[in-house]
Design an enzyme around this catalytic site. Structure first.
Site, PDB file in Angstrom:
ATOM      1  CB  VAL A  73      -0.933   0.024   1.235  1.00 10.11           C
ATOM      2  CG1 VAL A  73      -1.715   1.335   1.310  1.00 10.11           C
ATOM      3  CG2 VAL A  73      -1.896  -1.163   1.210  1.00 10.11           C
ATOM      4  CB  ALA A 118       4.800   2.606   1.079  1.00  8.75           C
ATOM      5  CE  LYS A 119       4.966  -1.587   8.190  1.00 11.19           C
ATOM      6  NZ  LYS A 119       5.655  -0.685   9.131  1.00 11.19           N
ATOM      7  N   GLY A 120       4.042  -3.006   3.280  1.00  8.62           N
ATOM      8  CA  GLY A 120       3.697  -4.232   2.567  1.00  8.62           C
ATOM      9  C   GLY A 120       3.559  -5.373   3.540  1.00  8.62           C
TER      10      GLY A 120
END
Ligand code: GLU
Length: 429
Positions: A73, A118-120
């Site tokens: 995201v 952001a992050k995953g």
């Protein structure tokens, strides 16, 4: 080592614990009245800019084929490329990754790092996989993200369940697909691949600096404090060691396997050695093992939640016997619990400040990779300290002037930066 807490047994699924993205939205609503004319842009923060869901299939060592769901995201990119970790955990959901990406936007802006948020994540239990399987999962995930990541686009890093090795595989996969070595595509890499000295300990070091700053202002010296730490992975374990090294007493520790309470102080080095051998705290001090809920009742000066989000619920906040909460984890305190702590006069140093040491040294790593010129560990630690202390001072001043919590103050500063950038760039087309 990463922190692999399961939510079961820690009441993560307690109906009182809101979904993480709902908590983030509530925090944005709370800061909006403080943003003046910029408040017309806050809707931007309630809609992640870009969300990617990928299928990650692999052949397991026994020949079976399994599929996992992976996410990335990109919450905002207004101030620079996306930045934030990748989490491997059985309870990862899109909702959680959205919130974690949102908190990265706020954290990066609060520290004035030139990144968006952001992050995953991939929903899987890394402990159930061999090294070879983890490598195939990581490479396929990275490949599926394709051009959405990159040194100028979005730069992943370790988070719960991932580590330096995961970053080495991500860097290699991206580089192989692109035909040239791109060290700056991820941070938290091994030092031999363009990683930064001091990165491994940076999050915990930041937590400790934040605790010192908060303690100084509240007249609670870290050196003589009693400390409780939830989570014994890279953040919690290292933070406990730094507190102990300064003279503080670690009176409670909790991980997914056990809660340890010992008024006389727990030997952190011995606990780390036990965890390195067995993978968990359980069995280390059998006489000190206590029921899970007791962790929240231990009298302390500092409480450091350094596991997962949604741990500090209102019922626990009402009974807490501590002076200062320093959030090593992302989102450990629910908004309702935050209100209880504020009413009770318990100081909360919010995640977006307290655990920002990791991404700050990630920023240093990215800069070093770009310039191919590497700094000494002393330089890194000195710059980390100066950025953390500077951010703490500005957030403290805003909290003082506006009579708001440190969390709201951090959100005010961060949202002003993000939304001014958004306004000045203007809407395209
Ligand atoms: N996962 C860490 C965090 O939540 C570090 C992110 C980074 O270094 O990009 O802040």
């Amino acid at each position: 080592m990463s922190n692999n807490r399961t939510r079961e047994g820690l009441s993560y699924l307690d109906p009182a614990s809101p979904e993480p993205w709902a908590s983030f939205l509530e925090q944005i609503d709370c800061v909006t009245p403080h943003l003046g004319s910029l408040s017309r842009w806050t809707e931007t923060l309630k809609r992640p800019k870009r969300m990617i869901i990928v299928d990650v299939p692999i052949i397991r060592d026994d020949g079976t084929i399994v599929h996992y769901e992976g996410y990335r995201v990109q919450h905002t990119l207004s101030r620079g490329p996306g930045k934030g970790g990748v989490r491997f955990h059985p309870s990862v959901t899109l909702n959680e990754v959205m919130a974690l990406a949102g908190w990265m936007t706020i954290k990066n802006a609060a520290l004035n790092l030139p990144f968006g948020g952001a992050k995953g994540g991939i929903r899987l239990d890394p402990r159930q996989h061999s090294e070879g399987e983890l490598q195939r999962i990581t490479r396929r995930y990275t490949s599926e993200l394709g051009g959405f990541i990159g040194p100028a686009r979005d730069i992943p890093a370790p988070d719960v369940g991932t580590n330096e090795q995961t970053m080495a595989w991500m860097m290699d996969t991206y580089s192989m697909n692109n035909g040239s070595t791109a060290t700056g595509v991820v941070t938290g890499k091994p030092v031999a691949l363009g990683g930064s000295l001091g990165r491994h300990e940076a999050t915990a070091r930041g937590v400790f600096i934040a605790a010192q700053q908060a303690g100084r202002r509240r007249g609670v010296p870290v050196e003589r404090a009693r400390v409780a730490v939830q989570g014994f992975g890279n953040v919690g374990g290292t933070a406990a060691r730094l507190f102990e090294g300064s003279g503080a007493r670690i009176v409670a520790l909790q991980d997914h396997s056990a809660t340890l309470v010992d008024e006389a102080g727990i030997n952190v080095m011995a606990a780390s050695q036990h965890v390195a051998r067995t993978g968990q705290l359980s069995g280390f001090l059998p006489h000190a093992e206590a029921p899970t809920e007791n962790f929240w009742l231990v009298p302390t000066e500092f409480l450091v939640p350094a596991a997962l989000e949604g741990q500090l619920l209102p019922e626990r906040a009402k009974r807490l016997k501590t002076k200062i909460v320093v959030e090593g984890a992302n989102g450990p305190t629910t908004p309702a619990a935050d209100d209880v702590l504020n009413e009770r006069g318990i100081l909360v140093v919010p995640d977006v400040l307290a655990n920002a040491g990791g991404v700050t040294v990630s920023y240093f790593e990215w800069v070093q990779d770009f310039s191919s010129f590497f700094w000494t560990e002393d330089e890194i630690n000195a710059r980390l300290e100066s950025i953390m202390v500077g951010a703490f001072d500005s957030i403290w001043s805003v909290a003082d002037e506006r009579k708001v919590s440190l969390r709201t103050a951090a959100f005010i500063i961060a949202c002003q930066r993000v939304l001014s950038a958004r306004e000045q760039r203007g809407l395209y087309p």
